[in-house]
Write a protein that holds these residues in place. Structure first.
Motif, PDB file in Angstrom:
ATOM      1  N   LEU A  57       0.822  -1.214   0.000  1.00 18.73           N
ATOM      2  CA  LEU A  57       0.000   0.000   0.000  1.00 18.73           C
ATOM      3  C   LEU A  57       0.856   1.264   0.000  1.00 18.73           C
ATOM      4  O   LEU A  57       0.471   2.277  -0.591  1.00 18.73           O
ATOM      5  CB  LEU A  57      -0.969  -0.006   1.184  1.00 18.73           C
ATOM      6  N   ASP A  58       2.017   1.192   0.631  1.00 20.00           N
ATOM      7  CA  ASP A  58       2.942   2.320   0.576  1.00 20.00           C
ATOM      8  C   ASP A  58       3.399   2.550  -0.871  1.00 20.00           C
ATOM      9  O   ASP A  58       3.479   3.690  -1.328  1.00 20.00           O
ATOM     10  CB  ASP A  58       4.144   2.074   1.484  1.00 20.00           C
ATOM     11  N   LEU A  59       3.689   1.474  -1.593  1.00 23.27           N
ATOM     12  CA  LEU A  59       4.071   1.600  -3.002  1.00 23.27           C
ATOM     13  C   LEU A  59       2.932   2.196  -3.831  1.00 23.27           C
ATOM     14  O   LEU A  59       3.157   3.025  -4.711  1.00 23.27           O
ATOM     15  CB  LEU A  59       4.482   0.240  -3.569  1.00 23.27           C
ATOM     16  N   VAL A  60       1.706   1.785  -3.521  1.00 25.31           N
ATOM     17  CA  VAL A  60       0.533   2.339  -4.219  1.00 25.31           C
ATOM     18  C   VAL A  60       0.428   3.828  -3.927  1.00 25.31           C
ATOM     19  O   VAL A  60       0.250   4.640  -4.846  1.00 25.31           O
ATOM     20  CB  VAL A  60      -0.763   1.603  -3.802  1.00 25.31           C
ATOM     21  N   ARG A  63       2.701   5.975  -5.778  1.00 28.38           N
ATOM     22  CA  ARG A  63       2.526   5.859  -7.242  1.00 28.38           C
ATOM     23  C   ARG A  63       3.780   5.250  -7.873  1.00 28.38           C
ATOM     24  O   ARG A  63       4.282   5.711  -8.889  1.00 28.38           O
ATOM     25  CB  ARG A  63       2.216   7.202  -7.888  1.00 28.38           C
ATOM     26  N   ALA A  64       4.262   4.170  -7.245  1.00 25.54           N
ATOM     27  CA  ALA A  64       5.497   3.523  -7.668  1.00 25.54           C
ATOM     28  C   ALA A  64       5.269   2.436  -8.715  1.00 25.54           C
ATOM     29  O   ALA A  64       6.215   1.760  -9.114  1.00 25.54           O
ATOM     30  CB  ALA A  64       6.199   2.925  -6.448  1.00 25.54           C
ATOM     31  N   VAL A  65       4.031   2.249  -9.169  1.00 24.46           N
ATOM     32  CA  VAL A  65       3.699   1.179 -10.116  1.00 24.46           C
ATOM     33  C   VAL A  65       3.384   1.783 -11.477  1.00 24.46           C
ATOM     34  O   VAL A  65       2.541   2.669 -11.594  1.00 24.46           O
ATOM     35  CB  VAL A  65       2.499   0.351  -9.620  1.00 24.46           C
ATOM     36  N   ALA A 119       1.189  -4.704  -4.980  1.00 20.31           N
ATOM     37  CA  ALA A 119       1.001  -3.301  -5.345  1.00 20.31           C
ATOM     38  C   ALA A 119       0.467  -3.181  -6.771  1.00 20.31           C
ATOM     39  O   ALA A 119      -0.412  -2.359  -7.042  1.00 20.31           O
ATOM     40  CB  ALA A 119       2.313  -2.534  -5.195  1.00 20.31           C
ATOM     41  N   ALA A 120       0.972  -4.011  -7.672  1.00 19.22           N
ATOM     42  CA  ALA A 120       0.474  -3.984  -9.056  1.00 19.22           C
ATOM     43  C   ALA A 120      -0.995  -4.390  -9.108  1.00 19.22           C
ATOM     44  O   ALA A 120      -1.800  -3.755  -9.795  1.00 19.22           O
ATOM     45  CB  ALA A 120       1.322  -4.904  -9.936  1.00 19.22           C
ATOM     46  N   TYR A 121      -1.372  -5.440  -8.367  1.00 20.24           N
ATOM     47  CA  TYR A 121      -2.778  -5.874  -8.334  1.00 20.24           C
ATOM     48  C   TYR A 121      -3.682  -4.784  -7.758  1.00 20.24           C
ATOM     49  O   TYR A 121      -4.748  -4.509  -8.290  1.00 20.24           O
ATOM     50  CB  TYR A 121      -2.949  -7.143  -7.499  1.00 20.24           C
ATOM     51  N   VAL A 122      -3.254  -4.178  -6.662  1.00 19.45           N
ATOM     52  CA  VAL A 122      -4.082  -3.145  -6.017  1.00 19.45           C
ATOM     53  C   VAL A 122      -4.187  -1.912  -6.914  1.00 19.45           C
ATOM     54  O   VAL A 122      -5.267  -1.334  -7.061  1.00 19.45           O
ATOM     55  CB  VAL A 122      -3.546  -2.801  -4.611  1.00 19.45           C
ATOM     56  N   CYS A 123      -3.088  -1.515  -7.533  1.00 22.11           N
ATOM     57  CA  CYS A 123      -3.139  -0.375  -8.467  1.00 22.11           C
ATOM     58  C   CYS A 123      -4.092  -0.648  -9.618  1.00 22.11           C
ATOM     59  O   CYS A 123      -4.848   0.236 -10.031  1.00 22.11           O
ATOM     60  CB  CYS A 123      -1.746  -0.059  -9.010  1.00 22.11           C
ATOM     61  N   CYS A 129      -2.786   2.924 -11.854  1.00 17.46           N
ATOM     62  CA  CYS A 129      -1.472   2.628 -12.430  1.00 17.46           C
ATOM     63  C   CYS A 129      -1.054   3.743 -13.369  1.00 17.46           C
ATOM     64  O   CYS A 129      -1.854   4.216 -14.175  1.00 17.46           O
ATOM     65  CB  CYS A 129      -1.508   1.330 -13.240  1.00 17.46           C
ATOM     66  N   ARG A 130       0.177   4.137 -13.244  1.00 23.21           N
ATOM     67  CA  ARG A 130       0.743   5.012 -14.270  1.00 23.21           C
ATOM     68  C   ARG A 130       0.867   4.169 -15.529  1.00 23.21           C
ATOM     69  O   ARG A 130       1.178   2.980 -15.465  1.00 23.21           O
ATOM     70  CB  ARG A 130       2.111   5.527 -13.827  1.00 23.21           C
ATOM     71  N   GLN A 131       0.600   4.759 -16.673  1.00 27.69           N
ATOM     72  CA  GLN A 131       0.638   4.031 -17.949  1.00 27.69           C
ATOM     73  C   GLN A 131       1.821   4.510 -18.779  1.00 27.69           C
ATOM     74  O   GLN A 131       2.088   5.710 -18.840  1.00 27.69           O
ATOM     75  CB  GLN A 131      -0.659   4.263 -18.730  1.00 27.69           C
ATOM     76  N   GLU A 132       2.496   3.581 -19.408  1.00 30.27           N
ATOM     77  CA  GLU A 132       3.581   3.933 -20.314  1.00 30.27           C
ATOM     78  C   GLU A 132       3.527   3.022 -21.532  1.00 30.27           C
ATOM     79  O   GLU A 132       3.504   1.798 -21.395  1.00 30.27           O
ATOM     80  CB  GLU A 132       4.937   3.786 -19.617  1.00 30.27           C
ATOM     81  N   GLN A 133       3.460   3.631 -22.697  1.00 32.77           N
ATOM     82  CA  GLN A 133       3.501   2.895 -23.954  1.00 32.77           C
ATOM     83  C   GLN A 133       4.944   2.851 -24.437  1.00 32.77           C
ATOM     84  O   GLN A 133       5.622   3.882 -24.445  1.00 32.77           O
ATOM     85  CB  GLN A 133       2.629   3.595 -25.002  1.00 32.77           C
ATOM     86  N   VAL A 134       5.396   1.674 -24.822  1.00 24.07           N
ATOM     87  CA  VAL A 134       6.744   1.529 -25.361  1.00 24.07           C
ATOM     88  C   VAL A 134       6.659   0.765 -26.678  1.00 24.07           C
ATOM     89  O   VAL A 134       5.663   0.099 -26.957  1.00 24.07           O
ATOM     90  CB  VAL A 134       7.691   0.796 -24.377  1.00 24.07           C
TER      91      VAL A 134
END
Length: 145
Positions: A57-60, A63-65, A119-123, A129-134
């Motif tokens: 939850l701290d990672l969430v 906004r670390a995900v 953290a990824a599941y909760v986000c 989740c921050r989104q990034e297209q690559v």
């Protein structure tokens, strides 16, 4: 989400899988409606996932995900850990390269997940989740480590 993890497993694992999936659906619903996760769901998270919940939850909160996706449809989650190390997590196959995952999840079977995967599941459930297209080439580099 978790059904692939536990497919073909024991009845207990199937029940736990169903509980975890329902819990994440409930978090999604509550967060969508009220903008927060109620205490009863936070307690349920702790009950199902154990001691890594607070760290996840701290990672969430930080906004670390980041959800990284490519045109080919491949998806991975990059989680910036508390130590500053960037972990590439794979929720599709339930894997994180962190030492805690190797020790607590794989070796000792003490936890379902590490804080990074949780953290990824909760986000995802919260839709934060921050989104990034690559490019596909960049994704290949990410996936190959």
């Amino acid at each position: 989400m978790f059904s692939r993890l536990f497919s073909g497993g024991t009845t207990m694992a199937s029940c736990l899988s169903a509980v975890a999936e329902q819990l994440l659906r409930d978090i999604h619903r509550e967060y969508s409606e009220k903008g927060q996760i109620p205490d009863d769901l936070l307690i349920a998270l702790r009950f199902v996932f154990g001691s890594c919940v607070l760290h996840a939850l701290d990672l969430v909160d930080r906004r670390a995900v980041t959800c990284v996706s490519s045109p080919s449809g491949r998806v991975a989650f990059q989680v910036l850990g508390g130590s500053g190390h960037l972990y590439t997590c794979y929720t599709s196959c339930h894997f994180c390269p962190c030492p805690a995952f190797a020790f607590s999840v794989l070796r000792r079977n003490e936890s379902l997940v590490c804080k990074h995967i949780l953290a990824a599941y909760v986000c995802q459930a919260m839709g934060v989740c921050r989104q990034e297209q690559v490019s596909d080439q960049q994704m290949t580099l990410i996936l190959s480590g």
